[in-house]
Each structure stands twice: as C-alpha cells, then as structure tokens.
Design an enzyme around this catalytic site. Sequence first.
Site, PDB file in Angstrom:
ATOM      1  N   ASP A  13       2.280 -19.924  15.404  1.00  0.00           N
ATOM      2  CA  ASP A  13       1.383 -18.878  15.924  1.00  0.00           C
ATOM      3  C   ASP A  13       0.162 -18.589  15.031  1.00  0.00           C
ATOM      4  O   ASP A  13      -0.169 -17.423  14.776  1.00  0.00           O
ATOM      5  CB  ASP A  13       2.184 -17.587  16.169  1.00  0.00           C
ATOM      6  CG  ASP A  13       3.255 -17.775  17.231  1.00  0.00           C
ATOM      7  OD1 ASP A  13       3.448 -18.905  17.695  1.00  0.00           O
ATOM      8  OD2 ASP A  13       3.912 -16.788  17.594  1.00  0.00           O
ATOM      9  N   LYS A 122       4.657 -20.729  24.098  1.00  0.00           N
ATOM     10  CA  LYS A 122       5.850 -19.898  24.297  1.00  0.00           C
ATOM     11  C   LYS A 122       5.445 -18.519  24.773  1.00  0.00           C
ATOM     12  O   LYS A 122       4.301 -18.101  24.569  1.00  0.00           O
ATOM     13  CB  LYS A 122       6.673 -19.817  23.013  1.00  0.00           C
ATOM     14  CG  LYS A 122       5.947 -19.120  21.877  1.00  0.00           C
ATOM     15  CD  LYS A 122       6.714 -19.275  20.582  1.00  0.00           C
ATOM     16  CE  LYS A 122       6.025 -18.564  19.448  1.00  0.00           C
ATOM     17  NZ  LYS A 122       6.017 -17.099  19.554  1.00  0.00           N
ATOM     18  N   CYS A 170       8.179 -14.427  14.292  1.00  0.00           N
ATOM     19  CA  CYS A 170       8.252 -15.794  14.827  1.00  0.00           C
ATOM     20  C   CYS A 170       8.660 -16.824  13.782  1.00  0.00           C
ATOM     21  O   CYS A 170       9.378 -17.771  14.094  1.00  0.00           O
ATOM     22  CB  CYS A 170       6.950 -16.131  15.537  1.00  0.00           C
ATOM     23  SG  CYS A 170       6.762 -15.094  17.015  1.00  0.00           S
TER      24      CYS A 170
HETATM   25  C1  VGL Z   1       4.781 -12.441  17.112  1.00  0.00           C
HETATM   26  C2  VGL Z   1       4.924 -10.217  17.631  1.00  0.00           C
HETATM   27  C3  VGL Z   1       4.748 -10.498  18.973  1.00  0.00           C
HETATM   28  C4  VGL Z   1       4.766 -13.489  16.044  1.00  0.00           C
HETATM   29  C5  VGL Z   1       4.595 -12.740  18.446  1.00  0.00           C
HETATM   30  O1  VGL Z   1       4.114 -14.549  16.241  1.00  0.00           O
HETATM   31  O2  VGL Z   1       5.401 -13.270  14.996  1.00  0.00           O
HETATM   32  N1  VGL Z   1       4.948 -11.176  16.724  1.00  0.00           N
HETATM   33  N2  VGL Z   1       4.571 -11.755  19.367  1.00  0.00           N
END
Ligand code: VGL
Length: 230
Positions: A13, A122, A170
């Site tokens: 991410d 995702k 994540c």
């Molecule tokens: C994430 C919060 C919401 C992450 C993703 O990538 O850690 N955190 N969605």
Amino acid sequence: MAVGSKAALACIDVQEDFCDNPDGALAVKGARALAPIWNELLSLPFAVKLATRDYHPRDHISFASQHKGRQPFTSTLEVKNPENEQDAFTTTLWPDHCVQGTPGCEYISHLDLSKLTHSIEKGQDKRVEMYSGFGPPYRNPKFGMTGMEEELKKEGITDLFVVGLAFEYCVKYTAIDAVACGFRTFVVEDGTKAVDQSEQNLAAVRKELQDKGVVLIILDSPELEKMKNS
Ligand code: VGL
Ligand code: ZN
C-alpha cells in the site's frame, strides 16, 4: 539465504493517500521519506517484486462516512463474512481513502514501478475490510482472497520480505498471513511506518509479529546482506 530458498519482496500500500508531505487522506507520518528505502529494496535481485494497493469503491464499509454518527480513527465496526455472519471481526473506521480512480489511490510517483513484477488490488468489495494482501481474515469459510498466495507459490517463493504501510495494519496482517501460508517471513522495520507511532504501540506490534513467527529485521541485517551479494 538458505540453499534452495527463493525470495520475494512485498511493498504494501505505497499509495498517495497513505503518504505525508503532501498529506493523503490517511497520511502516515514519515511515510514518503521511506521511498529511497523501498527503491533500494526494489533494486535487489528478488525473484518476485510485488506491490499491493488498497482499491476501494466510494461506498466502502471501512469509511466512517458510510455510517451515521461514526468518526474516523475512533469508531469501530463489526464486519461480517458475507457467507457466515458468525465469522466476524471488529475494525477501526477510516476517513475515505484509496478510492478507485482518485489520485490518492495511485502508487506514489517516487516508487520505481518499472521494477514491479506483480501488482495486487485489495479492498474492492464494499462489504468487507481486508488489511492483508492475501485477503480478508475470514477462514470459515475463506472469502474474497486476492490470489497472492497462489501467485507466490506458483513462482516457488519460500521467503517473503514485507515493507510498506501501515506497520500495524496492512503490513502486520500481510506478514502474519504469510507465516500461516508457510513462507519464512521478514518485516524490514526501517521500510515501514505505523499510524500510531507511540513506543507502546510499536512494542506491542513487534511482540505480536514475533509471537506469530515473523522475523523483524532492518535494511542492514544479514538476511538482506546475502541478497545484496547474490
Ligand atoms: C490500511 C487502514 C485502512 C493500510 C488500509 O494499508 O494499512 N489502513 N486501509
Ligand atoms: Zn483501506
């Protein structure tokens, strides 16, 4: 690395909305400054270099804006397995982030995308939250897995090195799932930043990772030195 091992890098991410300076919708302090570390890792001879990205529809269940009277970061919600409502977990609600088609959803431009061999999306199903790159935490039955396990196994990967955002969401859940899939799993700590950077939280996350069998290393650890010299 051990004889017969084959290593993959997972950049989790690394997207505009999770980066600071300028701040994305869910900016993690110090995140963008990690770009040189991610690029250094991407230049090493990993057999697979994958990135995941959070890829939400506008009305995703994890957005506080979808739930009347709920606040991002402080409110929580129980999210059920669409195929078994007994199989549920409670999670934090967030500001709207990584909405498909918005600039915040893009990988940061500092990332050397040309090095990537795989990109996995995702969080597209508005009904479920997933932190792990492998899929949602449901196991009874499994639901909405991304195919990351199959991709890595198809390539004969034995070892997975995880970096990216955010450390206690994540990155943590991807690493824990990776151990459960049978991969030797490392989190490169100087390649990740947490949403909550208090020493107390960091210590708790480190302990949980170690208890689950994840090995915490840094860029200069011997595990990566061997990659650099191979
Ligand atoms: C994430 C919060 C919401 C992450 C993703 O990538 O850690 N955190 N969605
Ligand atoms: Zn998300």
